[in-house]
Motif scaffolding. Structure first.
Motif, short mmCIF file in Angstrom:
data_model
loop_
_atom_site.label_atom_id
_atom_site.label_comp_id
_atom_site.label_asym_id
_atom_site.label_seq_id
_atom_site.Cartn_x
_atom_site.Cartn_y
_atom_site.Cartn_z
N GLN A 1 38.53 31.32 44.91
CA GLN A 1 39.43 32.35 44.39
C GLN A 1 38.70 33.33 43.49
O GLN A 1 38.86 34.56 43.61
N GLN A 2 37.88 32.83 42.59
CA GLN A 2 37.13 33.69 41.67
C GLN A 2 36.14 34.58 42.42
O GLN A 2 35.95 35.75 42.08
N LYS A 3 35.53 34.03 43.48
CA LYS A 3 34.60 34.83 44.28
C LYS A 3 35.33 35.93 45.03
O LYS A 3 34.82 37.05 45.18
N LEU A 4 36.52 35.65 45.50
CA LEU A 4 37.32 36.66 46.18
C LEU A 4 37.70 37.79 45.23
O LEU A 4 37.61 38.98 45.56
N ILE A 5 38.12 37.42 44.03
CA ILE A 5 38.49 38.41 43.03
C ILE A 5 37.29 39.29 42.66
O ILE A 5 37.39 40.51 42.56
N GLN A 6 36.14 38.64 42.51
CA GLN A 6 34.92 39.37 42.17
C GLN A 6 34.56 40.36 43.27
O GLN A 6 34.15 41.49 43.01
N GLN B 1 36.83 43.33 43.03
CA GLN B 1 36.49 44.16 41.88
C GLN B 1 35.23 44.97 42.13
O GLN B 1 35.14 46.14 41.73
N ASP B 2 34.25 44.39 42.80
CA ASP B 2 32.98 45.07 43.06
C ASP B 2 33.08 46.08 44.19
O ASP B 2 32.35 47.08 44.21
N SER B 3 33.99 45.82 45.15
CA SER B 3 34.02 46.64 46.36
C SER B 3 34.98 47.81 46.29
O SER B 3 34.82 48.79 47.03
N GLY B 4 35.99 47.72 45.45
CA GLY B 4 36.98 48.79 45.41
C GLY B 4 37.69 48.92 46.74
O GLY B 4 38.26 47.95 47.26
N ASP B 5 37.63 50.12 47.33
CA ASP B 5 38.29 50.36 48.62
C ASP B 5 37.43 49.91 49.80
O ASP B 5 37.88 49.94 50.94
N ALA B 6 36.19 49.50 49.53
CA ALA B 6 35.28 49.12 50.62
C ALA B 6 35.20 47.60 50.77
O ALA B 6 34.12 47.02 50.89
N VAL B 7 36.35 46.95 50.77
CA VAL B 7 36.39 45.50 50.91
C VAL B 7 35.88 45.09 52.29
O VAL B 7 36.25 45.69 53.30
N SER B 8 35.00 44.12 52.32
CA SER B 8 34.43 43.64 53.58
C SER B 8 35.16 42.39 54.04
O SER B 8 35.16 41.36 53.36
N TRP B 9 35.79 42.49 55.21
CA TRP B 9 36.49 41.33 55.75
C TRP B 9 35.51 40.26 56.19
O TRP B 9 35.85 39.07 56.21
N TRP B 10 34.28 40.65 56.50
CA TRP B 10 33.26 39.66 56.85
C TRP B 10 32.90 38.81 55.62
O TRP B 10 32.71 37.60 55.73
N VAL B 11 32.81 39.47 54.47
CA VAL B 11 32.53 38.74 53.23
C VAL B 11 33.68 37.79 52.91
O VAL B 11 33.46 36.62 52.54
N LYS C 1 35.77 36.47 54.99
CA LYS C 1 35.73 35.37 55.95
C LYS C 1 34.68 34.34 55.55
O LYS C 1 34.94 33.12 55.60
N ASP C 2 33.51 34.81 55.14
CA ASP C 2 32.45 33.89 54.73
C ASP C 2 32.86 33.09 53.49
O ASP C 2 32.56 31.89 53.38
N LEU C 3 33.53 33.74 52.56
CA LEU C 3 33.98 33.05 51.35
C LEU C 3 35.01 31.97 51.68
O LEU C 3 34.97 30.87 51.13
#
Length: 206
Positions: A136-141, A144-154, A156-158
């Motif tokens: 959960q914390q990694k998803l939130i991070q 926060q780091d990606s803004g509008d450029a959220v990576s669905w691959w990231v 999925k890996d998480l």
């Protein structure tokens, strides 16, 4: 009847009495084991423990499968599905009957709001949440780091970092909620509404 025959009959009778006494002693023990087996806690138990107890099939708890199958069959078109809660008493009664090993068709006796509320409660009662605090914390991070450029691959890996049984249940739940969302014109449960309802049940927010 000679003395030898009498002795044999006596010995045989003694053996039968001993066997009957053994059975009488064992009956309460067998009954107590049967009661213990029926009164099995399901809610608030870790997914790993449920799997060890044989209560998980294809990575999904059997109780969740039963609830989802019932809702998929009867509730997809119900307006307010998951937003309208069943009565606290009815939900608790259904939970206790499931944990007692009641084999009757319990869900057909319950209204759909009660079953849908119990599904949310099951997820909410998972000891570490369906998505544990570390992921959960990694998803939130990432958000926060990606803004509008959220990576669905990231993402999925998480999510693959979850224990396999958690990942299986999450995937199963998402497939079901996708089915619910496809009927949103009737049930009014859009993806946003479902996220709002299930967020507190899937994530531990403490």
């Amino acid at each position: 009847m000679g003395a030898g025959a009498m002795t044999i009959c006596h010995n045989q009778a003694a053996v039968l009495v001993k066997e009957d006494m053994k059975k009488m002693v064992q009956i309460p023990m067998l009954r107590s084991r049967a009661v213990a087996a029926k009164n099995t806690k399901i809610f608030g138990v870790s997914l790993l423990e449920l799997r060890e107890r044989g209560l998980v099939e294809d990575g999904v708890p059997l109780v969740v499968q039963r609830m989802v199958e019932h809702l998929s069959k009867h509730a997809l078109h119900q307006e307010g599905l998951f937003r309208v809660n069943g009565s606290v008493r009815a939900v608790e009664t259904l939970k206790l009957r499931l944990e007692s090993g009641d084999d009757e068709d319990l869900f057909s006796e319950s209204d759909l709001c009660t079953v849908s509320s119990l599904l949310k409660r099951y997820l909410r009662d998972l000891p570490e949440g369906l998505v544990n605090l570390t992921v959960q914390q990694k998803l939130i991070q990432h958000y926060q780091d990606s803004g509008d450029a959220v990576s669905w691959w990231v993402i999925k890996d998480l999510l693959h970092q979850l224990p396999d049984v958690h990942h299986s249940l999450l995937r199963y739940l998402c497939n079901f909620l996708t089915l619910v969302e496809r009927n949103h014109k009737e049930n009014r449960m859009t993806a946003h509404n479902l996220a709002t309802v299930f967020g507190p049940s899937v994530f531990k927010l403490t």
